[in-house]
Design a protein around this motif. Structure first.
Motif, mmCIF file in Angstrom:
data_model
loop_
_atom_site.group_PDB
_atom_site.id
_atom_site.type_symbol
_atom_site.label_atom_id
_atom_site.label_comp_id
_atom_site.label_asym_id
_atom_site.label_seq_id
_atom_site.Cartn_x
_atom_site.Cartn_y
_atom_site.Cartn_z
ATOM 1 N N VAL A 1 -2.657 -8.721 -8.496
ATOM 2 C CA VAL A 1 -2.068 -7.505 -9.065
ATOM 3 C C VAL A 1 -0.843 -7.137 -8.245
ATOM 4 O O VAL A 1 -0.861 -7.153 -7.012
ATOM 5 C CB VAL A 1 -3.085 -6.343 -9.104
ATOM 6 N N ALA A 2 0.260 -6.828 -8.944
ATOM 7 C CA ALA A 2 1.464 -6.352 -8.279
ATOM 8 C C ALA A 2 1.442 -4.833 -8.215
ATOM 9 O O ALA A 2 0.559 -4.183 -8.784
ATOM 10 C CB ALA A 2 2.699 -6.859 -9.011
ATOM 11 N N ALA A 3 2.443 -4.256 -7.509
ATOM 12 C CA ALA A 3 2.433 -2.810 -7.249
ATOM 13 C C ALA A 3 1.041 -2.422 -6.766
ATOM 14 O O ALA A 3 0.421 -1.474 -7.253
ATOM 15 C CB ALA A 3 2.849 -2.015 -8.480
ATOM 16 N N ALA A 4 0.560 -3.156 -5.779
ATOM 17 C CA ALA A 4 -0.854 -3.145 -5.415
ATOM 18 C C ALA A 4 -1.328 -1.846 -4.790
ATOM 19 O O ALA A 4 -2.538 -1.612 -4.730
ATOM 20 C CB ALA A 4 -1.150 -4.308 -4.470
ATOM 21 N N THR A 5 -0.417 -1.012 -4.301
ATOM 22 C CA THR A 5 -0.841 0.276 -3.739
ATOM 23 C C THR A 5 -0.417 1.433 -4.625
ATOM 24 O O THR A 5 -0.550 2.593 -4.232
ATOM 25 C CB THR A 5 -0.259 0.475 -2.325
ATOM 26 N N GLY A 6 0.077 1.143 -5.829
ATOM 27 C CA GLY A 6 0.429 2.190 -6.778
ATOM 28 C C GLY A 6 -0.791 2.761 -7.458
ATOM 29 O O GLY A 6 -1.934 2.334 -7.226
ATOM 30 N N ALA A 7 -0.554 3.719 -8.339
ATOM 31 C CA ALA A 7 -1.659 4.437 -8.975
ATOM 32 C C ALA A 7 -2.559 3.526 -9.783
ATOM 33 O O ALA A 7 -3.783 3.685 -9.796
ATOM 34 C CB ALA A 7 -1.093 5.546 -9.864
ATOM 35 N N VAL A 8 -1.984 2.543 -10.469
ATOM 36 C CA VAL A 8 -2.766 1.607 -11.279
ATOM 37 C C VAL A 8 -3.233 0.427 -10.441
ATOM 38 O O VAL A 8 -4.419 0.079 -10.422
ATOM 39 C CB VAL A 8 -1.948 1.125 -12.493
ATOM 40 N N GLY A 9 -2.310 -0.207 -9.736
ATOM 41 C CA GLY A 9 -2.632 -1.426 -9.000
ATOM 42 C C GLY A 9 -3.721 -1.261 -7.968
ATOM 43 O O GLY A 9 -4.569 -2.145 -7.797
#
Length: 336
Positions: A149-157
């Motif tokens: 998963v990319a943007a791994a520390t974002g709200a979704v990731g």
């Protein structure tokens, strides 16, 4: 008075403060069957950029010039002429980028007694629900499989990766910076996390995924997807909820035509690549999601991080920063 942020101009390329206007209007009066809401927290999400154009993406109407920017909110009922809501209670609403709004109650969800109300905009709200449906319904990770998963520390990731670990998968994240990657591994429990800013992403991803990739949760696009595509295994699953790396594009990307290679890979490896809009799933899945996610959060099996910005007037800068990967966790604007 009600302070509001309205859309002043359609952006071409990077988003800036010049695309918004802060104005004041009298606080609206609720009619019979309506409630007056005071915004406490405002959600800032990537999809908002897609609605800032004369023609929207199709799943939601575009914001008109002069219109209040859309957005989910945690709001307090400050006056009620609706039998289903009482003054003082907290609700999940769609009040947009303003301090006050009226609602007929059809778009409101009573939050009850919650410890951290802003979580209703993140892990317990639309971003968490996006991760839940995309990963579990489309990605369907199995124990021992590799999930990326990319943007791994974002709200979704961040939620995607933690859910994949709960299902017994090996999880590799991609994030922007060493601090974010350290958080993904040490706090969120990912098996590995790669800094997308460091050189040779494709080679490092191949090294981190020696058995290939079984599930790739797509929310970024760009060079990250270019690195992932050759590593997808037979019968891999690719849920697609966004492509944030292209939201600020003012023109089609340059370079070779990647479509033939993508189609050839999808065919040869029998890959399931499915886009989804989370609005389609609220009626049948949201109650189950809220119940399960609340239990995981209460037991400590899911960790949520918020990137809180103070003041309604900071919302444009917060969205611009989010679209360029500057957030660390779920971006929330504290309005009151």
């Amino acid at each position: 008075m009600n302070r509001r942020l309205t859309l002043a101009a359609y952006p071409q390329g990077l988003l800036g403060s010049e695309h918004f206007r802060l104005d004041t209007q009298p606080v609206p009066e609720p009619a019979d069957g309506q409630v007056l809401l005071r915004t406490l927290y405002l959600s800032v999400d990537p999809y908002m950029r897609n609605l800032m154009a004369p023609v929207g993406p199709g799943y939601a109407p575009p914001v008109p010039l002069g219109g209040v920017m859309v957005g989910g909110t945690v709001s307090r009922v400050v006056a009620s002429r609706h039998p289903g809501f009482k003054e003082g209670e907290l609700v999940l609403a769609n009040a947009g980028w303003q301090e006050y709004a009226v609602s007929d109650g059809s778009d409101l969800l009573a939050l009850g007694d919650v410890t951290q109300p802003s979580h209703a905009l993140g892990g317990l709200g639309m971003p968490g629900f996006t991760a839940y449906v995309g990963l579990l319904d489309i990605g369907q990770p199995k124990p021992g499989e590799t999930v990326v998963v990319a943007a791994a520390t974002g709200a979704v990731g961040a939620v995607v990766g933690q859910l994949a670990k709960l299902k017994g998968a090996r999880v590799v994240g991609i994030a922007g910076g060493a601090d974010k990657c350290r958080h993904a591994v040490e706090t969120l429990g990912f098996d590995a996390c790669l800094d997308r800013h460091a050189p040779d992403l494709a080679a490092r991803l191949a090294e981190a995924c020696p058995q290939g990739i079984d599930v790739y949760f797509e929310n970024v696009g760009g060079e990250v997807f270019d690195a992932v595509l050759p590593l997808l295994n037979l019968h891999a699953r690719v849920p697609v909820c966004g492509f944030i790396s292209h939201y600020n594009d003012a023109a089609p990307p340059t370079g070779p035509d990647r479509l033939p290679g993508l189609v050839a890979t999808l065919l040869a490896k029998r890959i399931r690549m499915q886009g989804f809009i989370i609005l389609d799933h609220y009626g049948e899945r949201f109650d189950t999601f809220r119940r399960e996610m609340s239990a995981w959060l209460d037991s400590g099996r899911i960790t949520l991080r918020e990137d809180i910005v103070d003041g309604l007037e900071q919302a444009p800068a917060a969205l611009a920063r989010l679209l360029q990967g500057g957030n660390f966790g779920k971006t929330v604007v504290k309005v009151a």
